[in-house]
Design a protein around this motif. Structure first.
Motif, PDB file in Angstrom:
ATOM      1  N   ALA A  69       0.861  -1.340  -0.094  1.00 32.24           N
ATOM      2  CA  ALA A  69      -0.642  -0.337  -0.199  1.00 32.24           C
ATOM      3  C   ALA A  69       0.687   1.014  -0.175  1.00 32.24           C
ATOM      4  O   ALA A  69       0.437   2.117  -0.267  1.00 32.24           O
ATOM      5  N   ARG A  70       2.209   1.357   1.192  1.00 36.08           N
ATOM      6  CA  ARG A  70       3.215   2.418   0.570  1.00 36.08           C
ATOM      7  C   ARG A  70       3.811   2.743  -0.268  1.00 36.08           C
ATOM      8  O   ARG A  70       4.303   3.609  -0.506  1.00 36.08           O
ATOM      9  N   ARG A  71       3.749   1.872  -1.988  1.00 35.88           N
ATOM     10  CA  ARG A  71       4.048   2.006  -2.825  1.00 35.88           C
ATOM     11  C   ARG A  71       2.933   2.312  -3.878  1.00 35.88           C
ATOM     12  O   ARG A  71       3.825   2.232  -5.576  1.00 35.88           O
ATOM     13  N   ALA A  72       1.929   2.025  -3.962  1.00 37.17           N
ATOM     14  CA  ALA A  72       0.456   1.826  -4.552  1.00 37.17           C
ATOM     15  C   ALA A  72       0.449   3.508  -5.249  1.00 37.17           C
ATOM     16  O   ALA A  72       1.196   4.802  -4.865  1.00 37.17           O
ATOM     17  N   TRP A  73      -0.086   3.424  -6.882  1.00 39.69           N
ATOM     18  CA  TRP A  73      -0.824   4.833  -7.250  1.00 39.69           C
ATOM     19  C   TRP A  73      -2.384   4.402  -6.496  1.00 39.69           C
ATOM     20  O   TRP A  73      -2.772   3.999  -6.899  1.00 39.69           O
ATOM     21  N   TYR A  74      -2.772   5.112  -6.502  1.00 41.52           N
ATOM     22  CA  TYR A  74      -4.072   5.714  -5.791  1.00 41.52           C
ATOM     23  C   TYR A  74      -4.847   6.852  -7.105  1.00 41.52           C
ATOM     24  O   TYR A  74      -4.551   8.231  -7.172  1.00 41.52           O
ATOM     25  N   VAL A  75      -5.756   6.447  -7.637  1.00 39.56           N
ATOM     26  CA  VAL A  75      -6.966   7.183  -8.502  1.00 39.56           C
ATOM     27  C   VAL A  75      -7.794   7.995  -7.871  1.00 39.56           C
ATOM     28  O   VAL A  75      -8.450   7.051  -6.737  1.00 39.56           O
ATOM     29  N   LEU A  76      -7.878   8.992  -7.333  1.00 39.95           N
ATOM     30  CA  LEU A  76      -9.238   9.551  -6.940  1.00 39.95           C
ATOM     31  C   LEU A  76     -10.385  10.622  -7.896  1.00 39.95           C
ATOM     32  O   LEU A  76      -9.768  10.631  -9.257  1.00 39.95           O
ATOM     33  N   GLY A  77     -11.646  10.432  -7.236  1.00 37.24           N
ATOM     34  CA  GLY A  77     -12.321  11.091  -8.692  1.00 37.24           C
ATOM     35  C   GLY A  77     -13.017  10.021  -9.811  1.00 37.24           C
ATOM     36  O   GLY A  77     -13.824  10.925 -10.194  1.00 37.24           O
ATOM     37  N   SER A  78     -12.562   8.508  -9.640  1.00 41.02           N
ATOM     38  CA  SER A  78     -12.624   7.804 -10.650  1.00 41.02           C
ATOM     39  C   SER A  78     -14.754   7.352 -10.522  1.00 41.02           C
ATOM     40  O   SER A  78     -15.308   7.939 -10.027  1.00 41.02           O
ATOM     41  N   ASP A  79     -15.235   7.212 -11.974  1.00 35.07           N
ATOM     42  CA  ASP A  79     -16.828   6.324 -11.908  1.00 35.07           C
ATOM     43  C   ASP A  79     -16.551   5.357 -11.740  1.00 35.07           C
ATOM     44  O   ASP A  79     -17.984   4.715 -11.514  1.00 35.07           O
ATOM     45  N   VAL A  80     -15.736   4.340 -10.381  1.00 31.46           N
ATOM     46  CA  VAL A  80     -15.366   2.895 -10.040  1.00 31.46           C
ATOM     47  C   VAL A  80     -16.017   3.423  -8.696  1.00 31.46           C
ATOM     48  O   VAL A  80     -15.263   4.167  -7.332  1.00 31.46           O
ATOM     49  N   PHE A  81     -17.016   2.736  -8.398  1.00 33.94           N
ATOM     50  CA  PHE A  81     -17.142   2.526  -6.004  1.00 33.94           C
ATOM     51  C   PHE A  81     -17.114   1.366  -5.700  1.00 33.94           C
ATOM     52  O   PHE A  81     -17.252   0.261  -6.668  1.00 33.94           O
ATOM     53  N   GLY A  82     -16.435   1.825  -4.722  1.00 28.71           N
ATOM     54  CA  GLY A  82     -16.346   0.574  -4.209  1.00 28.71           C
ATOM     55  C   GLY A  82     -17.568  -0.406  -3.091  1.00 28.71           C
ATOM     56  O   GLY A  82     -18.372   0.513  -3.284  1.00 28.71           O
ATOM     57  N   PRO A  83     -17.047  -1.263  -1.873  1.00 29.38           N
ATOM     58  CA  PRO A  83     -17.990  -1.276  -1.424  1.00 29.38           C
ATOM     59  C   PRO A  83     -18.597  -0.348  -0.269  1.00 29.38           C
ATOM     60  O   PRO A  83     -19.855  -0.485  -0.069  1.00 29.38           O
ATOM     61  N   MET A  84     -17.819   1.417  -0.632  1.00 34.67           N
ATOM     62  CA  MET A  84     -18.293   2.097   0.810  1.00 34.67           C
ATOM     63  C   MET A  84     -18.114   3.719   0.135  1.00 34.67           C
ATOM     64  O   MET A  84     -18.979   4.518   0.339  1.00 34.67           O
ATOM     65  N   GLY A  85     -18.733   3.360  -2.032  1.00 32.87           N
ATOM     66  CA  GLY A  85     -18.943   3.980  -1.795  1.00 32.87           C
ATOM     67  C   GLY A  85     -17.645   5.095  -2.886  1.00 32.87           C
ATOM     68  O   GLY A  85     -16.793   3.636  -3.039  1.00 32.87           O
ATOM     69  N   ARG A  86     -17.811   5.935  -2.926  1.00 31.06           N
ATOM     70  CA  ARG A  86     -16.365   6.505  -3.626  1.00 31.06           C
ATOM     71  C   ARG A  86     -15.500   5.856  -2.906  1.00 31.06           C
ATOM     72  O   ARG A  86     -15.224   6.148  -2.235  1.00 31.06           O
ATOM     73  N   GLU A  87     -14.463   6.319  -3.802  1.00 31.79           N
ATOM     74  CA  GLU A  87     -12.921   4.764  -2.723  1.00 31.79           C
ATOM     75  C   GLU A  87     -11.867   5.359  -3.861  1.00 31.79           C
ATOM     76  O   GLU A  87     -11.315   6.153  -5.030  1.00 31.79           O
ATOM     77  N   LEU A  88     -10.403   5.039  -3.342  1.00 30.45           N
ATOM     78  CA  LEU A  88      -9.460   5.136  -3.696  1.00 30.45           C
ATOM     79  C   LEU A  88      -8.822   4.382  -4.619  1.00 30.45           C
ATOM     80  O   LEU A  88      -9.203   2.823  -3.378  1.00 30.45           O
ATOM     81  N   ILE A  89      -8.238   4.380  -5.594  1.00 32.68           N
ATOM     82  CA  ILE A  89      -8.205   2.836  -6.483  1.00 32.68           C
ATOM     83  C   ILE A  89      -7.194   2.948  -6.122  1.00 32.68           C
ATOM     84  O   ILE A  89      -5.949   3.539  -7.227  1.00 32.68           O
ATOM     85  N   PRO A  90      -6.803   1.591  -5.559  1.00 36.50           N
ATOM     86  CA  PRO A  90      -5.054   1.912  -5.749  1.00 36.50           C
ATOM     87  C   PRO A  90      -4.241   0.679  -6.911  1.00 36.50           C
ATOM     88  O   PRO A  90      -5.474  -0.760  -7.061  1.00 36.50           O
ATOM     89  N   LEU A  91      -3.290   1.086  -7.472  1.00 39.11           N
ATOM     90  CA  LEU A  91      -2.417   0.633  -8.633  1.00 39.11           C
ATOM     91  C   LEU A  91      -1.576   1.081  -8.127  1.00 39.11           C
ATOM     92  O   LEU A  91      -0.580   1.372  -7.463  1.00 39.11           O
ATOM     93  N   GLU A  92      -0.496  -0.857  -8.654  1.00 42.36           N
ATOM     94  CA  GLU A  92       1.070  -1.034  -8.393  1.00 42.36           C
ATOM     95  C   GLU A  92       1.633  -0.613  -9.402  1.00 42.36           C
ATOM     96  O   GLU A  92       2.356   0.592  -8.614  1.00 42.36           O
ATOM     97  N   LYS A  93       1.420  -0.595 -10.688  1.00 40.03           N
ATOM     98  CA  LYS A  93       2.502   1.041 -11.601  1.00 40.03           C
ATOM     99  C   LYS A  93       1.137   1.771 -11.921  1.00 40.03           C
ATOM    100  O   LYS A  93       0.362   2.000 -11.893  1.00 40.03           O
TER     101      LYS A  93
END
Length: 129
Positions: A74-98
């Motif tokens: 998690a400390r090395r991940a890239w997180y996308v904010l404000g996307s149209d993808v929702f997680g279990p609790m609604g709007r979410e930080l989307i983690p990606l490795e690259k």
């Protein structure tokens, strides 16, 4: 397991395996959360969610890469904010490795920003609630 509950929201984590985040403490205990957003809420307010633990007690933090569905640091991940993808609790930080995947995801899913672990603050989290 089926009994693990997110300490932030109380949801059963096993219902959302693609979104799971995990924190391993130096004493061997673990906490599972239902997404990166609740993971950050937990870490940023550890005193509230687990008064017996301190940030120095954290051994490792893992999240699931959105595309690969594999555990990543998690400390090395890239997180996308404000996307149209929702997680279990609604709007979410989307983690990606690259970073390249984060840029592609941001473009494909109308993301507004890419941030790194140290840049996630409670103010950032509040924009997602």
């Amino acid at each position: 397991t089926a009994k693990d509950k997110c300490p932030v929201c109380g949801m059963f984590v096993s219902k959302y395996p693609d979104w799971t985040a995990a924190i391993l403490f130096k004493d061997g205990s673990r906490v599972f959360l239902d997404g990166a957003k609740d993971m950050f809420k937990y870490l940023l307010d550890l005193k509230r969610y687990d008064p017996a633990k301190k940030a120095a007690d954290v051994e490792a933090i893992s999240v699931k890469d959105y595309y690969r569905l594999s555990w990543i640091n998690a400390r090395r991940a890239w997180y996308v904010l404000g996307s149209d993808v929702f997680g279990p609790m609604g709007r979410e930080l989307i983690p990606l490795e690259k970073e390249a995947d984060a840029k592609e995801f941001m473009k494909d899913h109308k993301g507004t920003q890419i941030i790194r672990f140290p840049d996630v603050t409670m103010e950032v989290i509040k924009t997602l609630d």
